[in-house]
Design a protein around this motif. Structure first.
Motif, PDB file in Angstrom:
ATOM      1  N   THR A  52       0.802  -1.238   0.000  1.00 19.61           N
ATOM      2  CA  THR A  52       0.000   0.000   0.000  1.00 19.61           C
ATOM      3  C   THR A  52       0.826   1.275   0.000  1.00 19.61           C
ATOM      4  OG1 THR A  52      -0.307  -0.483   2.326  1.00 19.61           O
ATOM      5  CG2 THR A  52      -2.214  -0.762   0.882  1.00 19.61           C
ATOM      6  N   VAL A  88       0.283   4.016  -2.931  1.00 21.05           N
ATOM      7  CA  VAL A  88      -0.169   5.395  -2.689  1.00 21.05           C
ATOM      8  C   VAL A  88       0.845   6.377  -3.272  1.00 21.05           C
ATOM      9  CG1 VAL A  88      -0.542   7.137  -0.881  1.00 21.05           C
ATOM     10  CG2 VAL A  88      -1.561   4.875  -0.658  1.00 21.05           C
ATOM     11  N   LEU A 113      -6.509   2.309  -0.270  1.00 19.72           N
ATOM     12  CA  LEU A 113      -5.738   3.297  -1.035  1.00 19.72           C
ATOM     13  C   LEU A 113      -6.409   4.662  -0.975  1.00 19.72           C
ATOM     14  CD1 LEU A 113      -4.793   1.136  -4.147  1.00 19.72           C
ATOM     15  CD2 LEU A 113      -3.339   1.753  -2.218  1.00 19.72           C
TER      16      LEU A 113
END
Lengths: 472, 472
Positions: free
Chosen positions: B119, B123, B149
């Motif tokens: 993640t 991002v 996200l």
């Protein structure tokens, strides 16, 4: 008594942009109010209060507290803490203050501290002592540990060998996960924490690494060779710490094995030390580029004056060199005083443009984005940038000069001098740090003084020289 | 064909001091010779060769390789790698080049990349996309991951919430070591590696952390509450990344939990990201102090010219301001041309002394060694340093000027101007960055231009003003 850690009200109202930062400030154990409270307690000889306030602090915070006190307060606090003083604090202190604290604690206490610390912190402490004192401390340390520390001190200053911790976990490749876990549960002297378990061959050369998390997630009968990672970086013990930092940054490492010349695993470097080095190296570059020879805002005035004086003295000599260039044109200046007024402009623009180039080059080299091989490519780019900016500023400066002095000749002359000096600036800004690097010097240290010498001399010479040629 | 990685002979013989660094160079997967070989293969349209050379590289090295190629070569390589292209490479790319590569890969490939990445990296990739493109990519991601996200993107730019990884290991406090290990062996979707296991209460608030190494060394029946550490730092999700970096550096952290406003554990920040931030923040300060607005040696010439032009333009205005100060004294200069020769010396010394002060103050604030509260203390120290150096340089400069122009009055005047300007430099070097910080600006960005304006104006005005008063 009010707890000063809770009474920390901001002195001035911070603007919107700074709110988040202030919110985060509560994460630090040491507040300005706490520093004031400890300082007050020490001044008023309430040693017990000072001790009570300082005791709950993390070693890093206690180190900061000690740094922020003045010399007398420092002495009182360290003496007051005495036996309670956590030796780990020493590893967090600024060099200047560290020497003072080591002095205060005395060799006996230091020797005990060295035994309590992990080898990397112990070597870090020892390397700062004078030779006689170092000997004295080492003699007081148990023989086995002494040998490890002496080996560490044998490596060059600022090398991976000085930086590494000797305590590590090694296992043979034929073991299973279960055997490894049982071994670790039984072993008495494992390091407090570790991020890699090293699989070594019979000659103690690393052949694989396993993260503890990986081991935890594997079932007991699994062979280590099945889960170990074989693609890892081995750091030679003689490698410079700057190089170690670059490796960690390049590959996002958390720990890495250090090997002897024969390839034997002799230690491990962990990321916490590397974070300090990355900060310090960047800090050094910044200060050197700013003409500050030595780091540390805790140095006494006398020493700071000395460090800065040297740099300013060299600058003064180059300023007189520039003045002597102007002196060549006294007759011209006598006849056209407007030249004296405009004269600093080209020199100043050149200095600033050259500093831009220099800064980019010095940093690109420091983080290995650029090597000597790239010199020609970078030089061409910098020359192109300077030529374009040179023409633009020639037009602007010429325009303003024309409007001011109503003399088109002066405008053309200052414009031409501007182009010449900006190209000289790009050349000097690229070549000077590359040359220093090639000669084996740190390009951050002395580049700026060479650069401004070039841009001042070329700036004054081009402007006044062209004026002498065409106006007289 | 010869393997270019082995054929890397140094172009010039390095001096002794550089040997260790060159030894360490072999630790990097990417050599200049390899870059050349790939570039040559791409130029000659041997895509298979280029792919074969690039394939074994670590994502960080492949990112460096892509950065070093020119735009056309980049396009060919990324297209040639296509499906083999490891999305992790994107996280290692310089911003400028990242945009290009994202463009080349197209939204479909990016959407798949986002699903493959952890993640934090996802991002990092998403936040760079334009809104429409971001939406398109997010719609192509499975719903559960998309929610994570989107939450990440809701946090402010450069905040801990953007930086954190959502994948983490949490366990209840009533478990034993054995239960925890069994859970981890069974769990399907644990992160690849982790440095902390978080013990959370029923409301998912962290109450303790356990290093995997600690868990490995504990026997199965031991309760987690017995071995967990309770003294850990919780980072608010809205905290600025600079603050996160300072916390990691201050306490030597390797990972730290991120909590929501309600105190729920929502993610973890790990040191590898922090190392990048520390480097970048220091890098930014260096470049800003050097008058380079934007980082990156991979920016095209046109954009670089623009960025540097703005800075030089402001400098030009201040140079004209300084020139106009000189203009006030045209009559004086007409009469005593020696003044024009000596005139740049005070201004130059003041600029350098002020830069020293400024550099120390800006850095001390950046690493939290100094806050606004310390302003007064630092100012007094800087004034003391400048006063001492001022007197010393007044004597030296006056002495040289006397010997040169045989005029004691000029010597006294330049000496006095030197003292005045060095004190002004210390004042400006301390007050300007403090004022910018207080107003919520980054003091590294614009301090230098204000400073040199002060030291130029005061330098010229003091010297020529005193001369006008006492020599005419």
């Amino acid at each position: 008594m009010e707890d000063p850690r809770e009474g920390a009200t901001p002195v001035i109202a911070p603007p919107e942009a700074r709110r988040d930062r202030d919110a985060a400030a509560s994460l630090y154990g040491l507040t300005p109010a706490l520093v004031d409270a400890v300082a007050a307690a020490l001044e008023e000889e309430r040693a017990a209060d000072a001790r009570r306030l300082a005791r709950p602090l993390h070693p890093a915070d206690l180190a900061d507290l000690i740094e922020r006190l003045d010399e007398a307060q420092r002495r009182t606090l360290v003496t007051a803490l005495s036996e309670e003083f956590d030796p780990e604090v020493i590893a967090w202190l600024d060099e200047q203050v560290r020497d003072e604290v080591i002095e205060l604690l005395g060799p006996d206490r230091i020797a005990r501290a060295v035994s309590e610390l992990e080898t990397d912190d112990a070597v870090y402490l020892l390397e700062d002592l004078e030779e006689a004192e170092q000997r004295e401390v080492l003699d007081a340390v148990p023989a086995g540990e002494r040998a490890l520390l002496e080996q560490g001190l044998d490596f060059p200053e600022d090398s991976a060998g000085r930086l590494m911790r000797r305590e590590l976990v090694t296992v043979p490749p034929h073991w299973t996960v279960g055997q490894t876990i049982d071994f670790m549960r039984g072993a008495a002297s494992l390091p407090d924490n570790f991020y890699e378990i090293f699989v070594v061959d019979p000659r103690h050369r690393p052949i694989g690494t396993i993260a503890p998390a990986r081991l935890l997630r594997s079932k007991r009968p699994v062979k280590l060779t099945e889960i170990m990672g074989g693609d890892f970086k081995q750091i030679p013990a003689v490698a410079d710490q700057e190089e170690v930092a670059n490796l960690f940054r390049q590959y996002g490492l958390v720990s890495a094995p250090v090997v002897s010349e024969a390839g034997r695993l002799i230690g491990v470097v962990t990321v916490d030390d590397v974070v300090q080095i990355i900060s310090e190296e960047a800090q050094e570059d910044i200060l050197h580029l700013g003409g500050v020879a030595d780091t540390g805002i805790y140095r006494p005035v006398r020493e700071t004056v000395k460090g800065r004086f040297n740099w300013l003295f060299i600058n003064l000599l180059t300023a007189f060199l520039a003045a002597s260039v102007i002196g060549l044109f006294e007759d011209t200046l006598q006849k056209i005083v407007a030249l004296a007024v405009l004269m600093p402009i080209c020199a100043s623009q050149g200095g600033n443009a050259g500093t831009q180039t220099l800064t980019v080059v010095v940093r690109a080299m420091a983080v290995r984005e650029m090597t000597l091989r790239d010199g020609w490519r970078v030089l061409r780019k910098e020359l192109a940038i300077s030529a374009i900016n040179g023409v633009l500023f020639a037009l602007i400066t010429g325009g303003i000069a024309w409007a001011w002095f109503r003399d088109p000749a002066i405008a053309v002359i200052i414009g031409s001098a501007m182009i010449i000096n900006l190209i000289a600036a790009a050349l000097a800004g690229t070549v000077i740090p590359l040359a220093l690097e090639w000669l084996g010097f740190d390009p951050a240290i002395s580049s700026v003084v060479f650069l401004t010498t070039v841009t001042d001399v070329v700036g004054f010479f081009a402007f006044l020289g062209l004026a002498t040629l065409f106006l007289l």
